[in-house]
Write a protein that holds these residues in place. Structure first.
Motif, short mmCIF file in Angstrom:
data_model
loop_
_atom_site.label_atom_id
_atom_site.label_comp_id
_atom_site.label_asym_id
_atom_site.label_seq_id
_atom_site.Cartn_x
_atom_site.Cartn_y
_atom_site.Cartn_z
N ILE A 151 6.41 -2.61 6.63
CA ILE A 151 6.79 -2.02 5.35
C ILE A 151 7.35 -3.13 4.47
O ILE A 151 8.33 -3.78 4.82
CB ILE A 151 7.83 -0.90 5.53
N LYS A 165 -0.50 -0.77 10.13
CA LYS A 165 -0.60 -0.17 8.81
C LYS A 165 0.29 -0.98 7.89
O LYS A 165 1.42 -1.31 8.25
CB LYS A 165 -0.09 1.27 8.84
N SER A 211 3.55 -0.50 12.07
CA SER A 211 3.35 -0.79 10.65
C SER A 211 4.31 -1.87 10.17
O SER A 211 5.30 -2.17 10.82
CB SER A 211 3.55 0.48 9.80
N ARG A 269 2.41 -0.95 4.55
CA ARG A 269 3.03 0.05 3.70
C ARG A 269 3.99 -0.63 2.74
O ARG A 269 4.39 -1.76 2.95
CB ARG A 269 3.74 1.08 4.57
N SER A 275 4.81 4.35 1.09
CA SER A 275 3.41 4.74 0.96
C SER A 275 2.51 3.61 1.44
O SER A 275 2.96 2.47 1.60
CB SER A 275 3.08 5.09 -0.50
N ASP A 276 1.25 3.94 1.69
CA ASP A 276 0.29 2.93 2.14
C ASP A 276 0.10 1.90 1.03
O ASP A 276 0.07 2.23 -0.16
CB ASP A 276 -1.05 3.56 2.50
#
Length: 109
Positions: free
Chosen positions: A63, A90, A61, A92, A105-106
């Motif tokens: 972030i 992902k 991910s 985030r 959080s996403d």
């Protein structure tokens, strides 16, 4: 003693061993004193810039920081979406909750 080896980490570590890239002039450390033979072997010359080419699948991910601009977030999001090698990532975002703690959080797209 019994150890459990996580093969995911072994694969990542093995792939990182062979992804060194050295750039720039070679430097010789200068300490101003005579070093012992053991230290001389450990503290040899080195490249000014040492990079790792980390495989895309090593990341799970991205972030975005809580103070990152919306423009920067959208630029990075667009670059990730255009690269099929990054389609598994992902996206985030970090935000402060009402108590001042950081929550991840996403990213709402």
């Amino acid at each position: 003693m019994h150890y459990v080896i996580d093969l995911k980490w072994v694969a990542i570590f093995n792939s990182l061993i062979f992804c060194d890239e050295k750039k720039g002039p070679v430097r010789q450390p200068e300490f101003g004193v005579e070093l012992s033979n053991e230290l001389s072997l450990m503290l040899q010359s080195y490249s000014e810039i040492n990079l790792k080419r980390i495989p895309f699948d090593s990341f799970e991910s991205i972030i975005f920081g809580y103070s990152m601009s919306e423009f920067d977030k959208s630029t990075i999001t667009e670059l990730v979406r255009k690269n099929e090698n990054l389609s598994h990532l992902k996206l985030r975002v970090a935000k402060h909750n009402i108590y001042g703690d950081i929550e991840i959080s996403d990213l709402a797209v």
